[in-house]
Scaffold this motif. Structure first.
Motif, mmCIF file in Angstrom:
data_model
loop_
_atom_site.group_PDB
_atom_site.id
_atom_site.type_symbol
_atom_site.label_atom_id
_atom_site.label_comp_id
_atom_site.label_asym_id
_atom_site.label_seq_id
_atom_site.Cartn_x
_atom_site.Cartn_y
_atom_site.Cartn_z
ATOM 1 N N THR A 249 0.840 -1.204 0.000
ATOM 2 C CA THR A 249 0.000 0.000 0.000
ATOM 3 C C THR A 249 0.878 1.259 0.000
ATOM 4 O O THR A 249 1.853 1.346 0.754
ATOM 5 C CB THR A 249 -0.887 0.007 1.252
ATOM 6 O OG1 THR A 249 -1.620 -1.218 1.296
ATOM 7 C CG2 THR A 249 -1.860 1.177 1.241
ATOM 8 N N ALA A 250 0.509 2.214 -0.838
ATOM 9 C CA ALA A 250 1.242 3.480 -0.864
ATOM 10 C C ALA A 250 1.152 4.179 0.494
ATOM 11 O O ALA A 250 0.098 4.166 1.142
ATOM 12 C CB ALA A 250 0.645 4.384 -1.947
ATOM 13 N N LEU A 251 2.268 4.772 0.893
ATOM 14 C CA LEU A 251 2.294 5.581 2.125
ATOM 15 C C LEU A 251 2.151 7.039 1.704
ATOM 16 O O LEU A 251 3.004 7.571 0.992
ATOM 17 C CB LEU A 251 3.618 5.364 2.862
ATOM 18 C CG LEU A 251 3.843 3.938 3.402
ATOM 19 C CD1 LEU A 251 5.312 3.710 3.727
ATOM 20 C CD2 LEU A 251 2.976 3.687 4.630
ATOM 21 N N TYR A 252 1.099 7.697 2.137
ATOM 22 C CA TYR A 252 0.824 9.065 1.674
ATOM 23 C C TYR A 252 1.323 10.141 2.641
ATOM 24 O O TYR A 252 1.119 11.333 2.389
ATOM 25 C CB TYR A 252 -0.678 9.232 1.423
ATOM 26 C CG TYR A 252 -1.203 8.340 0.312
ATOM 27 C CD1 TYR A 252 -0.634 8.389 -0.971
ATOM 28 C CD2 TYR A 252 -2.251 7.453 0.522
ATOM 29 C CE1 TYR A 252 -1.102 7.576 -2.000
ATOM 30 C CE2 TYR A 252 -2.735 6.643 -0.506
ATOM 31 C CZ TYR A 252 -2.156 6.705 -1.755
ATOM 32 O OH TYR A 252 -2.618 5.905 -2.768
ATOM 33 N N GLU A 257 2.924 15.823 4.385
ATOM 34 C CA GLU A 257 4.005 16.611 4.989
ATOM 35 C C GLU A 257 4.527 17.673 4.014
ATOM 36 O O GLU A 257 4.806 18.810 4.416
ATOM 37 C CB GLU A 257 5.139 15.689 5.455
ATOM 38 C CG GLU A 257 4.777 14.860 6.686
ATOM 39 C CD GLU A 257 4.466 15.728 7.893
ATOM 40 O OE1 GLU A 257 5.338 16.509 8.321
ATOM 41 O OE2 GLU A 257 3.327 15.631 8.405
ATOM 42 N N ALA A 258 4.634 17.289 2.743
ATOM 43 C CA ALA A 258 5.103 18.258 1.741
ATOM 44 C C ALA A 258 4.074 19.371 1.531
ATOM 45 O O ALA A 258 4.433 20.544 1.359
ATOM 46 C CB ALA A 258 5.403 17.541 0.420
ATOM 47 N N LEU A 259 2.799 19.021 1.561
ATOM 48 C CA LEU A 259 1.760 20.058 1.439
ATOM 49 C C LEU A 259 1.841 21.033 2.607
ATOM 50 O O LEU A 259 1.802 22.258 2.430
ATOM 51 C CB LEU A 259 0.365 19.427 1.413
ATOM 52 C CG LEU A 259 -0.048 18.630 0.180
ATOM 53 C CD1 LEU A 259 -1.474 18.115 0.344
ATOM 54 C CD2 LEU A 259 0.056 19.489 -1.083
ATOM 55 N N PHE A 260 1.939 20.483 3.819
ATOM 56 C CA PHE A 260 1.987 21.350 4.999
ATOM 57 C C PHE A 260 3.218 22.253 4.946
ATOM 58 O O PHE A 260 3.147 23.435 5.296
ATOM 59 C CB PHE A 260 1.983 20.519 6.284
ATOM 60 C CG PHE A 260 0.747 19.670 6.463
ATOM 61 C CD1 PHE A 260 -0.500 20.133 6.060
ATOM 62 C CD2 PHE A 260 0.820 18.409 7.039
ATOM 63 C CE1 PHE A 260 -1.650 19.355 6.213
ATOM 64 C CE2 PHE A 260 -0.320 17.628 7.209
ATOM 65 C CZ PHE A 260 -1.555 18.102 6.789
ATOM 66 N N ASP A 335 -3.591 22.664 -8.732
ATOM 67 C CA ASP A 335 -2.399 22.339 -9.518
ATOM 68 C C ASP A 335 -1.152 22.248 -8.644
ATOM 69 O O ASP A 335 -0.262 21.424 -8.884
ATOM 70 C CB ASP A 335 -2.196 23.382 -10.629
ATOM 71 C CG ASP A 335 -3.261 23.268 -11.719
ATOM 72 O OD1 ASP A 335 -3.882 22.181 -11.826
ATOM 73 O OD2 ASP A 335 -3.478 24.259 -12.430
ATOM 74 N N ASP A 336 -1.103 23.106 -7.623
ATOM 75 C CA ASP A 336 0.039 23.027 -6.700
ATOM 76 C C ASP A 336 0.042 21.709 -5.946
ATOM 77 O O ASP A 336 1.095 21.114 -5.697
ATOM 78 C CB ASP A 336 -0.023 24.191 -5.692
ATOM 79 C CG ASP A 336 0.451 25.502 -6.305
ATOM 80 O OD1 ASP A 336 1.112 25.450 -7.363
ATOM 81 O OD2 ASP A 336 0.158 26.568 -5.717
ATOM 82 N N VAL A 337 -1.140 21.262 -5.539
ATOM 83 C CA VAL A 337 -1.223 19.993 -4.808
ATOM 84 C C VAL A 337 -0.705 18.851 -5.693
ATOM 85 O O VAL A 337 0.079 18.000 -5.247
ATOM 86 C CB VAL A 337 -2.673 19.727 -4.346
ATOM 87 C CG1 VAL A 337 -2.813 18.316 -3.782
ATOM 88 C CG2 VAL A 337 -3.088 20.765 -3.301
ATOM 89 N N VAL A 338 -1.113 18.868 -6.958
ATOM 90 C CA VAL A 338 -0.655 17.832 -7.895
ATOM 91 C C VAL A 338 0.869 17.874 -8.030
ATOM 92 O O VAL A 338 1.556 16.855 -7.934
ATOM 93 C CB VAL A 338 -1.331 18.030 -9.270
ATOM 94 C CG1 VAL A 338 -0.666 17.151 -10.330
ATOM 95 C CG2 VAL A 338 -2.828 17.732 -9.167
ATOM 96 N N ARG A 339 1.384 19.075 -8.209
ATOM 97 C CA ARG A 339 2.836 19.228 -8.396
ATOM 98 C C ARG A 339 3.613 18.765 -7.162
ATOM 99 O O ARG A 339 4.625 18.066 -7.263
ATOM 100 C CB ARG A 339 3.132 20.710 -8.702
ATOM 101 C CG ARG A 339 4.591 21.040 -8.974
ATOM 102 C CD ARG A 339 4.783 22.540 -9.206
ATOM 103 N NE ARG A 339 4.163 23.395 -8.199
ATOM 104 C CZ ARG A 339 4.652 23.610 -6.964
ATOM 105 N NH1 ARG A 339 5.776 23.029 -6.602
ATOM 106 N NH2 ARG A 339 4.014 24.401 -6.112
#
Lengths: 379, 379
Positions: A249-252, A257-260, A335-339
């Protein structure tokens, strides 16, 4: 006094669904509701300690308390039956696959914990075996420990301890019941993502799944009875069905953490687990979730849909079908979230939008609609 | 690939011990050591979050982190096999006994959490059944929920959530694997009871157990095979063996809360669980623990010792034999600790003292000595 699970009579032409696979949510849900009501009645106990709960976290994927100005989130989650796949596939590949199974178990806990805006800090292991001998298989034991440690390192959490009982008579001989609990912090109230800002106009960003994850596994196991070569059946990409099922399972956690770190706080988050894409309407708000862009479906999930003979409505309502996690964010941040997700190695895309309207999930490309009544998680 | 647990050949004259009862710690302990080493290697992950662990809590009964000036303790613990006793005794008494089983499960978690000086705040339930049908037995379900809620109220904790999977193929049909995780706070560093003040001259205060609690149950169950009337066998006090086994585990949270309210902080605490009185030397310090005053032994435990044909060394090394919890306190506070415990309804007594000397437990009235090598819990 005790009752055996239903043993469905499955002919090879009938479609396989969850009830046929032995999981009957209609029998579990009354207990969940009773337990949720009883649990809620205990919240007043916190006042004696100068602590309070964040009411909106009750019924969400993790529980949040305010303790001396700190917001503490906690959760306990289980793997499910995926270890049974590893046990069977070991006979084919010669690998134990318990390193992946360990990651699956941790993912079940931390991927839920982050939905409320938490940074996971610690994990406890719960490894409950069918007998002491389970732990005497040295290769499996080393793989389980190594996989657990690695997943902790990826998520930057401390493995705080655990419990390793041998429970012959409770857990099946030769089997193990795996679960994880996790504690995290939410540094400020602004970081809480309990859905109070969720609104029409938000974009829905999906994160790619890595395969079946750890939900839908009962169905995947049941399907093996119909396959002459069982777990050794080859998929369209040449891999073995059993091996593909065991993709961890992917660990998200690295994504949140990168978003925050970039100052982006989702309005809401949903971990796509049991109930598949019906989980997209997890929040209790009266809103319509319109999905316009589908992911490519992992070959192992297409295979399950095809060979179980289930339609899109059943498949997307039970399996992740390529989308493992959903963020609901301000449209201008999508778009920022995707990037940012892709910058930490997780495929992501703008999949849809939140609209005013009845509570439902509309999967436009498939003409599938799940109404509010198709998902009842709360009392 | 998988292995069945050892099925011991037990003649009715041979003494029953833990290995005969199917629990072989020699097979579990290598895993525990490997896991402890791997777990310890992950502690550095906390630095990225501005969090640190309290190093002395590693290997203790609960894990403690310092988070923004708050000390947060956490734990996951399981019931073990006691629910199998409830399942069997229900056929005799007509009661499900799952209200008691719920209390047992919570006690396993919170009685460990308080050993580090924590005030428990929240509990998560882990109820993993052998199939969906487990949850369809309404009386049992209601008893489990009611018992869980009541134990939360006694301990003044909030029931924050939980997980109720149906895991046919992992958990035995008709059975349930029960566990609890708990989060607590330690309001100040002065309240940490990790043993740094544990020293020669300290008094040892015991709290009475309420019966077998949830440790030694495999032995108790194995014994039934030797009893013509099984769980319906009458004890010396006229109660049924099965019913007495199901007396719920004492909840010691009210005692520690009363001590803290009175400004008394133990130098150390030990929950007497698996390994029985060998747990008295749980701390790694090189000290001798001399016990001079024994409790009256609950009839159900005397019965087990007698009918299993085990000597005092084996009985006190496996079962609580009337002592469920140990405080190690400054000698001049011992009487206050006893008085405060009794004021909240828990029998207590000054049972012994800590002395300079080799690491060992000396039970003077029984001439039993457990040496350091008789208890190996750490890497």
């Amino acid at each position: 006094m005790s009752q055996s699970p239903a043993t469905p009579d499955v002919s090879s032409s009938a479609p396989l669904d969850y009830t046929a696979a032995g999981v009957d949510y209609s029998k579990i849900d009354p207990l969940k509701i009773l337990a949720q009501q009883a649990a809620s009645s205990t919240k007043g106990n916190l006042a004696a300690h100068g602590v309070s709960e964040i009411p909106a976290s009750r019924g969400e994927s993790a529980y949040v308390m305010e303790v001396g100005g700190q917001l503490i989130a906690s959760i306990t989650e289980c793997l499910g039956t995926k270890a049974l796949v590893a046990d069977a596939v070991r006979a084919i590949t010669g690998k134990t696959h318990y390193d992946s199974i360990a990651q699956d178990t941790i993912a079940m806990a931390v991927n839920d914990l982050i939905t409320v805006g938490a940074t996971p800090l610690s994990v406890h292991a719960y490894w409950s075996a069918g007998g002491s001998d389970w732990f005497a298989d040295e290769q499996r034991m080393r793989d389980l420990v190594a996989g657990w440690q690695k997943a902790c390192d990826v998520c930057k959490v401390s493995w705080g301890g655990g419990e390793t009982p041998a429970l012959a008579g409770v857990v099946e001989a030769g089997r193990i019941d795996l679960a994880a609990s996790s504690v995290g912090i939410i540094p400020s109230r602004d970081r809480l993502t309990l859905g109070d800002k969720l609104a029409a106009g938000d974009a829905i960003v999906f994160l790619a799944s890595s395969g079946i994850h750890a939900n839908g596994v009962s169905l995947a196991r049941k399907l093996v009875e119909r396959l002459p070569e069982g777990y050794a059946t080859k998929l369209s990409d040449g891999r073995l069905y059993g091996e593909a099922l065991l993709d961890a399972t992917a660990l998200y956690v690295p994504v949140t953490e990168a978003l925050f770190a970039a100052g982006i706080v989702p309005h809401y988050s949903a971990n796509i687990t049991g109930h598949g894409w019906r989980k997209i309407m997890r929040h209790q708000a009266e809103l319509t979730y319109r999905i316009h862009t589908l992911p490519s479906v992992p070959p192992v999930l297409s295979f399950i849909q095809e060979h179980a003979g289930i339609d899109d409505r059943e498949a997307y309502g039970s399996l992740n079908m390529g989308a493992g996690f959903a963020f609901y964010v301000a449209a201008e941040q999508a778009d920022d979230v995707v990037r940012i997700a892709q910058s930490v190695g997780v495929q992501a895309w703008v999949a849809g939008r939140v609209e005013a309207g009845p509570k439902q999930v509309v999967i436009e490309p498939l003409s599938v609609i799940y109404a509010a009544d198709d998902l009842n998680l709360r009392a």
